[in-house]
Design a protein around this motif. Structure first.
Motif, PDB file in Angstrom:
ATOM      1  N   ARG A 169      11.233  -5.240  -5.665  1.00  0.00           N
ATOM      2  CA  ARG A 169      12.696  -5.054  -6.237  1.00  0.00           C
ATOM      3  C   ARG A 169      13.441  -4.993  -4.503  1.00  0.00           C
ATOM      4  O   ARG A 169      14.867  -5.128  -4.461  1.00  0.00           O
ATOM      5  CB  ARG A 169      12.638  -3.491  -6.798  1.00  0.00           C
ATOM      6  N   ARG A 170      13.174  -4.197  -3.657  1.00  0.00           N
ATOM      7  CA  ARG A 170      13.884  -4.448  -2.482  1.00  0.00           C
ATOM      8  C   ARG A 170      13.813  -5.698  -1.630  1.00  0.00           C
ATOM      9  O   ARG A 170      14.905  -5.873  -1.662  1.00  0.00           O
ATOM     10  CB  ARG A 170      12.812  -3.863  -0.799  1.00  0.00           C
ATOM     11  N   LEU A 171      12.845  -5.994  -1.964  1.00  0.00           N
ATOM     12  CA  LEU A 171      13.199  -8.335  -1.389  1.00  0.00           C
ATOM     13  C   LEU A 171      14.374  -8.526  -2.247  1.00  0.00           C
ATOM     14  O   LEU A 171      15.553 -10.203  -2.039  1.00  0.00           O
ATOM     15  CB  LEU A 171      11.775  -8.625  -1.566  1.00  0.00           C
ATOM     16  N   ARG A 172      14.381  -8.781  -3.625  1.00  0.00           N
ATOM     17  CA  ARG A 172      15.748  -8.943  -4.671  1.00  0.00           C
ATOM     18  C   ARG A 172      16.553  -8.333  -4.515  1.00  0.00           C
ATOM     19  O   ARG A 172      17.728  -9.824  -4.630  1.00  0.00           O
ATOM     20  CB  ARG A 172      15.207  -8.715  -6.045  1.00  0.00           C
TER      21      ARG A 172
ATOM     22  N   GLY B 283      17.794  -5.263   0.772  1.00  0.00           N
ATOM     23  CA  GLY B 283      17.752  -4.499   1.303  1.00  0.00           C
ATOM     24  C   GLY B 283      17.214  -3.058   0.096  1.00  0.00           C
ATOM     25  O   GLY B 283      17.557  -3.067  -1.118  1.00  0.00           O
ATOM     26  N   PRO B 284      17.568  -1.912   1.193  1.00  0.00           N
ATOM     27  CA  PRO B 284      17.456  -2.273   2.431  1.00  0.00           C
ATOM     28  C   PRO B 284      15.948  -2.790   3.228  1.00  0.00           C
ATOM     29  O   PRO B 284      15.328  -2.940   2.721  1.00  0.00           O
ATOM     30  CB  PRO B 284      17.061  -0.816   3.247  1.00  0.00           C
ATOM     31  N   ARG B 285      16.460  -2.719   4.558  1.00  0.00           N
ATOM     32  CA  ARG B 285      15.190  -3.836   5.134  1.00  0.00           C
ATOM     33  C   ARG B 285      14.085  -2.991   5.019  1.00  0.00           C
ATOM     34  O   ARG B 285      14.608  -1.863   5.889  1.00  0.00           O
ATOM     35  CB  ARG B 285      15.501  -4.066   6.424  1.00  0.00           C
TER      36      ARG B 285
ATOM     37  N   CYS C 172      13.639 -12.485   2.046  1.00  0.00           N
ATOM     38  CA  CYS C 172      14.807 -11.931   0.502  1.00  0.00           C
ATOM     39  C   CYS C 172      15.061 -13.068   0.153  1.00  0.00           C
ATOM     40  O   CYS C 172      15.969 -14.099  -1.197  1.00  0.00           O
ATOM     41  CB  CYS C 172      16.215 -11.691   1.251  1.00  0.00           C
ATOM     42  N   ALA C 173      15.523 -14.663   0.995  1.00  0.00           N
ATOM     43  CA  ALA C 173      16.123 -15.735   0.929  1.00  0.00           C
ATOM     44  C   ALA C 173      14.504 -17.168  -0.244  1.00  0.00           C
ATOM     45  O   ALA C 173      15.639 -17.241  -1.483  1.00  0.00           O
ATOM     46  CB  ALA C 173      16.581 -17.116   1.460  1.00  0.00           C
ATOM     47  N   ARG C 174      13.705 -16.596   0.024  1.00  0.00           N
ATOM     48  CA  ARG C 174      12.237 -17.013  -1.040  1.00  0.00           C
ATOM     49  C   ARG C 174      12.807 -15.882  -1.632  1.00  0.00           C
ATOM     50  O   ARG C 174      12.616 -16.675  -3.161  1.00  0.00           O
ATOM     51  CB  ARG C 174      11.373 -16.788  -0.205  1.00  0.00           C
ATOM     52  N   ALA C 175      12.958 -14.406  -1.580  1.00  0.00           N
ATOM     53  CA  ALA C 175      13.131 -13.632  -3.436  1.00  0.00           C
ATOM     54  C   ALA C 175      13.619 -14.341  -4.235  1.00  0.00           C
ATOM     55  O   ALA C 175      13.876 -14.177  -5.017  1.00  0.00           O
ATOM     56  CB  ALA C 175      13.074 -12.158  -2.476  1.00  0.00           C
TER      57      ALA C 175
ATOM     58  N   ARG D 222       0.930  -0.801   0.235  1.00  0.00           N
ATOM     59  CA  ARG D 222      -0.210   0.146   0.154  1.00  0.00           C
ATOM     60  C   ARG D 222       0.984   1.760  -0.074  1.00  0.00           C
ATOM     61  O   ARG D 222       0.311   2.397  -0.468  1.00  0.00           O
ATOM     62  CB  ARG D 222      -1.135   0.515   1.175  1.00  0.00           C
ATOM     63  N   LEU D 223       1.891   1.689   1.171  1.00  0.00           N
ATOM     64  CA  LEU D 223       2.059   2.393   0.920  1.00  0.00           C
ATOM     65  C   LEU D 223       3.823   2.610   0.304  1.00  0.00           C
ATOM     66  O   LEU D 223       4.195   4.161  -0.638  1.00  0.00           O
ATOM     67  CB  LEU D 223       3.304   2.281   2.508  1.00  0.00           C
ATOM     68  N   LEU D 224       4.416   1.639  -0.549  1.00  0.00           N
ATOM     69  CA  LEU D 224       5.695   1.848  -1.765  1.00  0.00           C
ATOM     70  C   LEU D 224       4.604   1.073  -3.125  1.00  0.00           C
ATOM     71  O   LEU D 224       6.330   1.740  -4.028  1.00  0.00           O
ATOM     72  CB  LEU D 224       6.074   1.298  -1.602  1.00  0.00           C
ATOM     73  N   GLY D 225       3.570   0.898  -2.944  1.00  0.00           N
ATOM     74  CA  GLY D 225       3.813  -0.327  -4.049  1.00  0.00           C
ATOM     75  C   GLY D 225       4.410  -1.653  -4.622  1.00  0.00           C
ATOM     76  O   GLY D 225       5.615  -2.050  -4.391  1.00  0.00           O
ATOM     77  N   ALA D 226       3.906  -2.395  -5.420  1.00  0.00           N
ATOM     78  CA  ALA D 226       4.361  -4.297  -5.610  1.00  0.00           C
ATOM     79  C   ALA D 226       6.244  -3.656  -6.360  1.00  0.00           C
ATOM     80  O   ALA D 226       6.586  -5.061  -5.943  1.00  0.00           O
ATOM     81  CB  ALA D 226       3.405  -4.824  -7.000  1.00  0.00           C
ATOM     82  N   VAL D 227       6.048  -2.994  -7.399  1.00  0.00           N
ATOM     83  CA  VAL D 227       7.254  -2.964  -7.947  1.00  0.00           C
ATOM     84  C   VAL D 227       8.452  -2.544  -7.112  1.00  0.00           C
ATOM     85  O   VAL D 227       9.371  -3.593  -6.716  1.00  0.00           O
ATOM     86  CB  VAL D 227       7.729  -1.846  -9.275  1.00  0.00           C
ATOM     87  N   GLU D 228       8.102  -1.622  -6.424  1.00  0.00           N
ATOM     88  CA  GLU D 228       9.514  -1.140  -5.157  1.00  0.00           C
ATOM     89  C   GLU D 228       9.602  -2.063  -4.104  1.00  0.00           C
ATOM     90  O   GLU D 228      10.613  -2.741  -3.528  1.00  0.00           O
ATOM     91  CB  GLU D 228       9.390   0.429  -4.096  1.00  0.00           C
ATOM     92  N   VAL D 229       8.683  -3.098  -3.817  1.00  0.00           N
ATOM     93  CA  VAL D 229       8.419  -3.955  -2.471  1.00  0.00           C
ATOM     94  C   VAL D 229       8.770  -4.897  -3.266  1.00  0.00           C
ATOM     95  O   VAL D 229      10.356  -5.589  -2.675  1.00  0.00           O
ATOM     96  CB  VAL D 229       7.335  -4.788  -2.688  1.00  0.00           C
TER      97      VAL D 229
END
Length: 376
Positions: free
Chosen positions: A32-35, A38-40, A53-56, A23-30
Motif C-alpha cells: 500500500r505504501r509503495l502504491r 508514501g510516506p517513505r 514507487c515508479a515501478r509500483a 517483517r515489520l509491517l507485513g506485505a499488505v502495508e508495504v
C-alpha cells in the motif's frame, strides 16, 4: 497473495531492506505504501524510494497471475503448505515468494536435495564428473538442484534426467522465459519432469546481479552444495560461501592443480569444505545416519591373503637366486623348522620352488611383489 505478487515485481530479489519492511509491517502495508507513493519507508534514499514507487505504478499483480496461469506457473509464498521452511534461514533476504513451474511439491522435493554447481565454461572432466555425480544422487533418491546454466549446471541437470531422477532449476529470470536461450529445450524438459523456480515474475529478464542473488536460494534450499569446477571468481563460489554462512554442508570436487578452473574449488577446500569424489561420499555427508560411503582401499593382492608368518618368510627370499632354509629363517627371524614348514606352504600355493638345498621365488611371486610396490 496479491501483495506479495505485487512486491515480486517491485522489490529486487535479495533486497534485505525490503525484507525488513515485510517483517515489520507485513506485505499488505508495504504494498500500500509503495502504491500510494508514501510516506517513505526507512532505509532508502528519496531517489531510491521514487524509483520503487515508479515501478509500483506499473505493477499489476492480477495480470502477472493470469500470465502465470497461462504458462502453467504458480506462486508459492511463505507460510503456505508448499513453502520450503529452510528458505526462512535467509532472514530479511528471504524471497518474497517463488514462481514455480512443474507439478511436484517444492517443499517435499527440497527436503532431500543437493545443489550441484560449477563453471559455465567447464572442461570435459567437469561435465563428466557433474553428470556422474547427478546420476549417482538420483539413483540414491536425492533431488539435484542447479541453476540451468551452461557447463556444470547443464551437465548436472542432464545427468539427473537421463537417470530418471528429480531435478530443480533455479532461474534468475521469469520461469516462463528460459535462459540461456540455448537451454530452452532442457529447461522445458526439467519443467515437465521436475521443477523450474525463480523469484522474478513472468516475462522478467536476467541481469548480472540477479544471477548472484539467485545463488543464495540454491544454497538455502538444499542440504548441501557441491562445487565441481570453479575459477577464483566463479559465481558458483558465491553459492558455496552462502551455504557455509547458512550452516549447510559445503563440498568440492578436486581437479588438476594446473587447471585454473579448479583453483576456486581448491581454495574452497583449503577453507574447510569437504572433499568428495562421488555420490556416495556426498550422501554420507548430507544424508541420514548410517548412509555411509564404502571404505576405500587398493586392490587385494593374493599375497595379502597369506598368514602373517607366511608373508614374513616369503619376504625373506631374495628377488633373484636361491637361498637355504637356514638363511631364510635368519632373515625372517624364526626357527629353521618353522621356516621349512612355511616354505612348503608357500610351495603348495605356487610362491616358491625348491632347487636342491635351496629355495627361490617363482615368477608368480615376483609379479605379485612388483604389483604391491606399484600399489604403494
Amino acid at each position: 497473495m496479491l501483495a506479495r505478487v505485487f512486491l515480486s515485481r517491485v522489490v529486487e530479489p535479495g533486497d534485505a531492506t525490503g525484507g525488513r519492511w515485510l517483517r515489520l509491517l507485513g506485505a499488505v502495508e508495504v504494498a500500500r505504501r509503495l502504491r500510494d507513493g508514501g510516506p517513505r519507508l526507512p532505509g532508502v534514499s528519496h531517489e531510491r524510494w521514487a524509483g520503487l514507487c515508479a515501478r509500483a505504478a506499473r505493477a499489476d499483480p492480477e495480470r502477472d497471475l493470469a500470465a502465470a496461469r497461462d504458462a502453467g506457473v504458480r506462486f508459492v509464498r511463505p507460510g503456505t503448505a508448499e513453502w520450503p521452511a529452510q528458505l526462512d534461514d535467509l532472514g530479511d533476504a528471504r524471497p518474497t515468494g517463488l514462481w514455480v513451474r512443474g507439478g511436484p511439491s517444492l517443499r517435499m522435493w527440497a527436503l532431500r536435495s543437493v545443489a550441484l554447481v560449477g563453471a559455465r565454461a567447464c572442461t570435459e572432466y567437469g561435465a563428466h564428473v557433474a553428470a556422474d555425480l547427478a546420476a549417482g544422487l538420483a539413483e540414491r533418491g536425492w533431488v539435484v538442484v542447479s541453476g540451468g546454466a551452461y557447463g556444470v549446471d547443464g551437465a548436472a541437470h542432464r545427468g539427473t534426467l537421463h537417470s530418471g531422477g528429480a531435478t530443480v532449476a533455479v532461474l534468475a529470470c521469469g520461469v516462463d522465459r528460459p535462459y540461456p536461450r540455448g537451454h530452452t529445450t532442457l529447461i522445458n524438459r526439467i519443467a515437465e519432469q521436475g521443477l523450474v523456480i525463480g523469484e522474478l515474475p513472468p516475462g522478467d529478464h536476467p541481469t548480472p546481479s540477479r544471477f548472484i542473488v539467485r545463488n543464495r536460494v540454491i544454497a538455502a534450499l538444499t542440504r548441501g552444495t557441491v562445487v565441481v569446477e570453479a575459477a577464483h571468481r566463479s559465481g558458483s563460489l558465491v553459492t558455496a560461501r552462502a551455504a557455509q554462512r547458512l550452516g549447510r554442508h559445503t563440498m568440492g570436487v578436486p581437479g588438476p592443480v594446473t587447471s585454473a578452473l579448479s583453483a576456486g574449488v581448491h581454495e574452497l577446500l583449503r577453507d574447510g569444505a569437504t572433499l568428495v569424489t562421488d555420490a556416495a561420499e556426498v550422501v554420507e555427508l548430507v544424508g541420514d545416519m548410517g548412509e555411509l560411503a564404502p571404505d576405500r582401499h587398493g586392490p587385494v593382492l593374493p599375497r595379502d591373503l597369506l598368514e602373517p608368518d607366511a608373508r614374513q618368510v616369503l619376504a625373506a627370499l631374495p628377488a633373484h637366486g636361491t637361498v637355504t632354509a637356514a638363511a631364510v629363517a635368519r632373515e625372517a627371524r624364526t626357527t629353521a623348522d618353522d621356516a621349512i614348514a612355511r616354505l612348503y606352504e608357500l610351495r603348495a600355493l605356487g610362491y616358491v620352488e625348491r632347487h636342491g638345498e635351496g629355495w627361490k621365488l617363482t615368477r608368480q611371486a615376483v609379479i605379485s611383489a612388483r604389483a604391491g610396490r606399484h600399489g604403494c
